[in-house]
Design a protein around this motif. Structure first.
Motif, mmCIF file in Angstrom:
data_model
loop_
_atom_site.group_PDB
_atom_site.id
_atom_site.type_symbol
_atom_site.label_atom_id
_atom_site.label_comp_id
_atom_site.label_asym_id
_atom_site.label_seq_id
_atom_site.Cartn_x
_atom_site.Cartn_y
_atom_site.Cartn_z
ATOM 1 N N ARG A 110 0.831 -1.207 0.000
ATOM 2 C CA ARG A 110 0.000 0.000 0.000
ATOM 3 C C ARG A 110 0.869 1.263 0.000
ATOM 4 O O ARG A 110 0.623 2.199 -0.768
ATOM 5 N N ASN A 111 1.884 1.293 0.856
ATOM 6 C CA ASN A 111 2.772 2.467 0.885
ATOM 7 C C ASN A 111 3.507 2.636 -0.445
ATOM 8 O O ASN A 111 3.688 3.767 -0.926
ATOM 9 N N THR A 112 3.930 1.533 -1.038
ATOM 10 C CA THR A 112 4.640 1.608 -2.318
ATOM 11 C C THR A 112 3.750 2.171 -3.405
ATOM 12 O O THR A 112 4.169 3.036 -4.198
ATOM 13 N N LEU A 113 2.507 1.707 -3.468
ATOM 14 C CA LEU A 113 1.592 2.188 -4.507
ATOM 15 C C LEU A 113 1.236 3.661 -4.296
ATOM 16 O O LEU A 113 1.123 4.416 -5.274
ATOM 17 N N GLU A 114 1.054 4.078 -3.049
ATOM 18 C CA GLU A 114 0.733 5.490 -2.799
ATOM 19 C C GLU A 114 1.883 6.400 -3.213
ATOM 20 O O GLU A 114 1.661 7.451 -3.843
ATOM 21 N N ILE A 115 3.108 6.021 -2.880
ATOM 22 C CA ILE A 115 4.265 6.825 -3.281
ATOM 23 C C ILE A 115 4.436 6.792 -4.792
ATOM 24 O O ILE A 115 4.794 7.808 -5.414
ATOM 25 N N THR A 116 4.148 5.653 -5.404
ATOM 26 C CA THR A 116 4.264 5.540 -6.863
ATOM 27 C C THR A 116 3.290 6.472 -7.572
ATOM 28 O O THR A 116 3.641 7.142 -8.549
ATOM 29 N N VAL A 117 2.055 6.516 -7.085
ATOM 30 C CA VAL A 117 1.062 7.402 -7.703
ATOM 31 C C VAL A 117 1.486 8.862 -7.573
ATOM 32 O O VAL A 117 1.380 9.650 -8.523
ATOM 33 N N LEU A 118 1.993 9.231 -6.408
ATOM 34 C CA LEU A 118 2.467 10.605 -6.220
ATOM 35 C C LEU A 118 3.640 10.920 -7.146
ATOM 36 O O LEU A 118 3.735 12.027 -7.700
ATOM 37 N N GLN A 119 4.529 9.961 -7.337
ATOM 38 C CA GLN A 119 5.662 10.193 -8.230
ATOM 39 C C GLN A 119 5.226 10.325 -9.678
ATOM 40 O O GLN A 119 5.783 11.136 -10.423
ATOM 41 N N LEU A 120 4.229 9.533 -10.099
ATOM 42 C CA LEU A 120 3.746 9.648 -11.473
ATOM 43 C C LEU A 120 3.030 10.981 -11.706
ATOM 44 O O LEU A 120 3.124 11.568 -12.787
ATOM 45 N N ILE A 121 2.328 11.461 -10.682
ATOM 46 C CA ILE A 121 1.573 12.703 -10.840
ATOM 47 C C ILE A 121 2.472 13.930 -10.705
ATOM 48 O O ILE A 121 2.348 14.899 -11.470
ATOM 49 N N ASP A 194 1.966 11.707 8.325
ATOM 50 C CA ASP A 194 0.913 12.120 7.396
ATOM 51 C C ASP A 194 1.469 12.825 6.160
ATOM 52 O O ASP A 194 0.864 12.765 5.092
ATOM 53 N N THR A 195 2.581 13.509 6.303
ATOM 54 C CA THR A 195 3.177 14.237 5.176
ATOM 55 C C THR A 195 4.422 13.550 4.628
ATOM 56 O O THR A 195 5.119 14.119 3.780
ATOM 57 N N PHE A 196 4.690 12.327 5.081
ATOM 58 C CA PHE A 196 5.933 11.669 4.685
ATOM 59 C C PHE A 196 5.976 11.374 3.189
ATOM 60 O O PHE A 196 6.999 11.594 2.533
ATOM 61 N N LYS A 197 4.897 10.890 2.617
ATOM 62 C CA LYS A 197 4.898 10.501 1.202
ATOM 63 C C LYS A 197 5.071 11.716 0.291
ATOM 64 O O LYS A 197 5.754 11.650 -0.741
ATOM 65 N N VAL A 198 4.441 12.827 0.656
ATOM 66 C CA VAL A 198 4.650 14.050 -0.118
ATOM 67 C C VAL A 198 6.077 14.549 0.051
ATOM 68 O O VAL A 198 6.691 15.072 -0.893
ATOM 69 N N LEU A 199 6.624 14.359 1.238
ATOM 70 C CA LEU A 199 7.989 14.803 1.510
ATOM 71 C C LEU A 199 9.006 14.048 0.660
ATOM 72 O O LEU A 199 9.893 14.656 0.046
ATOM 73 N N VAL A 200 8.893 12.710 0.608
ATOM 74 C CA VAL A 200 9.870 11.935 -0.159
ATOM 75 C C VAL A 200 9.731 12.219 -1.660
ATOM 76 O O VAL A 200 10.723 12.187 -2.402
ATOM 77 N N THR A 201 8.515 12.492 -2.126
ATOM 78 C CA THR A 201 8.339 12.870 -3.530
ATOM 79 C C THR A 201 8.989 14.214 -3.814
ATOM 80 O O THR A 201 9.620 14.392 -4.864
ATOM 81 N N SER A 202 8.865 15.150 -2.885
ATOM 82 C CA SER A 202 9.517 16.455 -3.046
ATOM 83 C C SER A 202 11.036 16.306 -3.043
ATOM 84 O O SER A 202 11.733 16.994 -3.804
ATOM 85 N N GLU A 203 11.561 15.439 -2.200
ATOM 86 C CA GLU A 203 13.007 15.199 -2.192
ATOM 87 C C GLU A 203 13.483 14.650 -3.527
ATOM 88 O O GLU A 203 14.536 15.060 -4.036
ATOM 89 N N MET A 204 12.725 13.743 -4.102
ATOM 90 C CA MET A 204 13.116 13.176 -5.385
ATOM 91 C C MET A 204 13.057 14.218 -6.497
ATOM 92 O O MET A 204 13.917 14.254 -7.391
#
Length: 337
Positions: A110-121, A194-204
């Protein structure tokens, strides 16, 4: 009696002596001409220096990518390192059954798919937008300066990047302190699940956006400039030239990069997640790569962790094949034919 004017008779040309301009039917059209094709040995000899330059790359992929594929047999064994591949008992699909029954595995999925969707968007369009921005800069010196600045973060390790974000968004970071001084208590963003997934996408995005724009800039450089001139003569402004000339010109490259990204869709950054896992907890940061590491290397459950890695690879391969066929249906070249 009048004598007829003497005429010089035309000498008869014997049939056997008649010139033959056409090639004989028995001889082929290439008869008498040297063949332009070289043998395989001649081509190897001619290109031997280029082939020697390819040897290190071939050895790298063979030793570190293709040869380790044989280790996937561990996914079907109760693998014990001291017994080896031959001595470990074969258990069939038992590792896959145990894997699918674990709640920790589904949490990682679940965490992998959520981060993946954020990265694609958010992440995938970022290099394209940056390349369009750099391509619109008129001054060559300004363009090179901006390119150099945005390329540099790619060469920083994730340890440095996470440390820099900690200094900015941590509990005593610059942004956090600034917001607190203005009455906005946001807390420690780096340790907020709560903001971790957005944070790692911003780092990338910050780290790899500039480097990822290189291939799109190269695709833009191959567009014929006469198309821009024709569009400008027809009254097209900057945005219309970008929409009707630039984007269609780089569309094959965008589709190819999207297909390749789909093949690596379940790999969202092992080192990046490992460095921040303790700060936010495994419930928010556990992904498939870290799951394989902790359950395989740390806990010693080699069979189940190999099964998870094999499932990830098979899903990625299936996504590449499906996306490539879909690109062919829309008339695009894709990654391969």
């Amino acid at each position: 009696m009048s004598a007829a004017a003497p005429t010089s008779p035309r000498p008869a040309t014997p049939q056997s002596e008649a010139p033959d301009d056409k090639p004989s039917s028995s001889a082929g059209p290439k008869a008498g001409r040297p063949s332009g094709r070289k043998s395989l040995r001649q081509r190897f000899r001619q290109d031997r220096m280029l082939l020697l330059l390819c040897v290190p790359g071939l050895l790298y992929f063979a030793l570190f990518f293709y040869l380790p594929l044989a280790g996937n047999v561990v996914a079907f064994q109760d693998y014990q390192p001291f017994l080896g591949f031959k001595g470990s008992p074969f258990v069939g699909l038992q590792n896959f059954t145990d894997l699918l029954s674990q709640p920790e595995f589904w949490s990682a999925v679940r965490n992998t798919l959520e981060i993946t969707v954020l990265q694609l968007i958010l992440y995938f369009p970022a290099p394209i937008a940056l390349a369009l921005l750099l391509n619109s800069l008129v001054g060559e010196k300004v363009r090179r300066l901006v390119q150099t600045v945005v390329y540099l973060p790619h060469f920083l390790s994730w340890v440095v990047v996470v440390a820099m974000f900690q200094q900015v968004f941590g509990g005593t970071g610059t942004v956090t302190s600034l917001l607190q001084n203005h009455g906005l208590a946001v807390g420690n963003i780096m340790s907020n699940p709560d903001t971790f997934k957005v944070l790692v996408t911003s780092e990338m995005i910050w780290k790899d956006c500039g480097y990822g724009a290189i291939i799109f800039l190269a695709a833009m450089a191959s567009i014929d400039m006469s198309q821009y001139e024709s569009a400008a003569m027809d009254g097209a402004g900057t945005w219309r030239r970008m929409w009707h000339v630039t984007l269609p010109g780089i569309r094959p490259v965008i589709i190819m990069m999207l297909i390749l990204r789909l093949g690596d869709i379940l790999s969202v950054g092992f080192e990046q997640m490992l460095l921040q896992r303790d700060a936010v907890g495994p419930d928010a940061s556990e992904v498939l790569d870290t799951y394989v590491y902790y359950h395989g290397v740390i806990d010693g459950d080699w069979g189940m962790s190999t099964a998870a890695g094999l499932m990830k690879g098979v899903i990625g391969l299936g996504l590449i094949i499906a996306a490539n066929k879909l690109a062919h249906r829309f008339g695009e070249q894709g990654v391969y034919r």
